[in-house]
Design an enzyme around this catalytic site. Structure first.
Site, short mmCIF file in Angstrom:
data_model
loop_
_atom_site.label_atom_id
_atom_site.label_comp_id
_atom_site.label_asym_id
_atom_site.label_seq_id
_atom_site.Cartn_x
_atom_site.Cartn_y
_atom_site.Cartn_z
N LYS A 190 0.82 -1.22 0.00
CA LYS A 190 0.00 0.00 0.00
C LYS A 190 0.85 1.27 0.00
O LYS A 190 0.39 2.32 -0.43
CB LYS A 190 -0.96 -0.02 1.19
CG LYS A 190 -2.04 -1.07 1.01
CD LYS A 190 -3.09 -1.02 2.09
CE LYS A 190 -4.26 -1.94 1.78
NZ LYS A 190 -3.94 -3.36 2.04
C1 LIG Z 1 -4.55 -4.45 1.39
C2 LIG Z 1 -3.78 -5.71 1.28
C3 LIG Z 1 -4.16 -6.73 0.36
C4 LIG Z 1 -5.40 -6.66 -0.47
O1 LIG Z 1 -5.36 -5.65 -1.45
P1 LIG Z 1 -6.70 -5.15 -2.17
O2 LIG Z 1 -6.28 -4.02 -3.03
O3 LIG Z 1 -7.63 -4.73 -1.07
O4 LIG Z 1 -7.23 -6.31 -2.92
C5 LIG Z 1 -3.33 -7.84 0.25
N1 LIG Z 1 -2.22 -7.96 1.02
C6 LIG Z 1 -1.84 -7.01 1.90
C7 LIG Z 1 -0.63 -7.24 2.72
C8 LIG Z 1 -2.59 -5.85 2.06
O5 LIG Z 1 -2.21 -4.93 2.95
#
Ligand SMILES: *Cc1c(COP(=O)(O)O)cnc(C)c1O
Length: 466
Positions: free
Chosen positions: A110
């Site tokens: 993220k």
């Molecule tokens: C947020 C997150 C996901 C999922 O991503 P999306 O965009 O919500 O599908 C997967 N793995 C980790 C470690 C995350 O923080």
């Protein structure tokens, strides 16, 4: 490039307007009017670019209202905080490629989007002397990535609610040890749903929202998706062009359909057939896997798993894909989403052939996650985090596709040490940015799960016009 609502009842807007808007007034999500296609010739010229140069090439095809030099500077600044020059790294486990996306300040993918979004917000607010109060609830990763994206910025304050003593210690300390004065952590005595409900109630208070210029940081912001498209293209260049193969597949551990939707945009951008399939990987919260396999998009109950960032049922970016699935017919999308908000389900069997052109899917169990972490540690001394393990297991289940597969590694294993230890009886090495956390001063307001109390707290600390 103009941006349109998936529900067709809001005016078109520019990129920067889309970034500041989030959700369209008609309740829809914003999408670019067209997805530019990149031909093989252009792609070849991109092979020599580094990550930030490539990010500019990809993003500038969707952004025409930020001057070139400014956009380049924003991108450069956003990725200077990563601990590797190339921003992402590639690892190889047997025939699987691992795309490590966790080299940013909070060790989750993220950061790639939120470091950029933080800089973009500040840049846009500077231009019109604006201010912004960001409010969000988190079950862990999003909150810390958002805080690290906007900390220290003069025109922004951020209020992040998390469920008191219900997130991992690392996750909590990553948020509460940030010293910048514009960061406010609120630990709500309750569950994540309680925290989320408070945030929703506050956003529902229109007068409060307008007075305090409340902003959200969830994955519906188009800039987040766009920043994520870049690493799919980077990875395609790395794997396919270097190995002289035309087609690859990506396996993506999925919760809100944000990351995999970025993959879908990359698939539409890259030459026809370049990304032959997207492998959608879920944990026991399998609504999206059921959608791909059976056309059944019906809400279940949220189950707790070892991959908490994917413990989600209604996926906030799903509507964007639905728009393309329904041939860009906003009336159909609006009708379907209204129906879903009432019934909690959509049956899309008529679209199955179309869905299966783009996706395959698997739901992965807790036992399989532990087995997968163990297997790659034994075979390669490589430690997968539980989210990444979900994607790797799903990729293994779709080896019959017969093409090279890239598995997105979305978090550093040290963020989920307890699960890793359960699988391999040892803790992952602790990266430098987590090492000092335990000694740092932490700041956090513990509050009852009470909308009025939280609203009053925010009112007291919010930034407002001078
Ligand atoms: C947020 C997150 C996901 C999922 O991503 P999306 O965009 O919500 O599908 C997967 N793995 C980790 C470690 C995350 O923080």
């Amino acid at each position: 490039m103009l941006y349109l609502s998936t529900r067709g009842k809001s005016a078109a807007r520019s990129f920067t307007e889309a970034v500041m808007t989030g959700l369209a007034e008609d309740g829809g999500l914003l999408l670019p009017r067209a997805i530019p296609r990149i031909d093989r010739g252009t792609l070849e010229t991109w092979q020599t670019l580094n990550y930030t140069q490539l990010a500019f090439e990809v993003m500038s095809r969707f952004i025409d209202d930020i001057p070139t030099a400014d956009l380049k500077a924003l991108i450069k600044k956003s990725y200077a905080t990563f601990d590797v020059d190339e921003v992402v790294l590639h690892a190889h486990l047997d025939d699987l490629h691992i795309l490590e996306l966790f080299h940013g300040p909070t060790l989750a993918f993220k950061d790639i989007a939120l470091q950029f979004l933080g800089n973009l917000f500040e840049y846009l607010l500077d231009q019109n002397d604006g201010f912004l109060n960001i409010i969000g609830a988190t079950s862990g990763d999003t909150g810390s990535a958002a805080i690290h994206g906007v900390k220290g910025r003069k025109r922004i304050r951020i209020f992040i609610l998390h469920p008191h003593q219900r997130i991992s210690e690392v996750q909590e300390r990553q948020m509460t040890t940030v010293e910048d004065e514009n960061v406010y952590n609120i630990a709500v005595k309750g569950t994540f749903d309680d925290a989320q409900a408070i945030v929703k109630a506050i956003f529902g208070n229109k007068e409060f929202k307008d007075t305090y210029k409340l902003g959200a940081i969830n994955s519906i912001n188009w800039a987040r998706i766009l920043a994520q498209v870049v690493y799919y293209v980077q990875s395609y260049l790395h794997v396919a062009v270097h190995e002289k193969i035309n087609a690859i597949a990506f396996s993506v551990p999925t919760g809100n359909f944000g990351d995999i939707f970025a993959g879908y945009i990359a698939k539409k951008m890259l030459p026809e057939g370049a990304v032959s399939k997207l492998i959608l990987a879920t944990n026991a919260n399998d609504i999206l896997a059921r959608f791909v396999n059976k056309g059944d998009y019906s809400l279940g109950k949220v189950v707790e798993t070892s991959s908490p960032s994917m413990d989600i049922q209604a996926a906030s970016n799903f509507e964007r894909y639905l728009y393309y699935l329904m041939d860009c017919e906003p009336d159909l999308v609006r009708e379907s989403m209204l129906k879903f908000s009432v019934d909690g389900k959509l049956y899309l069997q008529d679209y199955l052939a179309h869905i299966k052109r783009d996706f395959v899917a698997s739901s992965v169990s807790e036992t399989e996650v532990l087995e997968t972490i163990r297997k790659y540690f034994k075979g390669h001394r490589y430690i997968l985090d539980p989210h990444t393990a979900v994607g790797v297991r799903a990729a293994e289940q779709h080896r019959d596709l017969g093409i090279p597969m890239v598995c997105l590694a979305t978090a550093h294993p040290a963020k989920f040490g307890a699960t890793v230890e359960k699988a391999i009886e040892r803790q992952p090495d602790i990266p430098a940015c987590l090492a000092g956390l335990a000694e740092k001063q932490s700041r956090c307001e513990v509050m009852d799960a009470d909308v009025e109390a939280v609203t009053a707290y925010i009112e007291q600390h919010a930034i407002r016009p001078t």
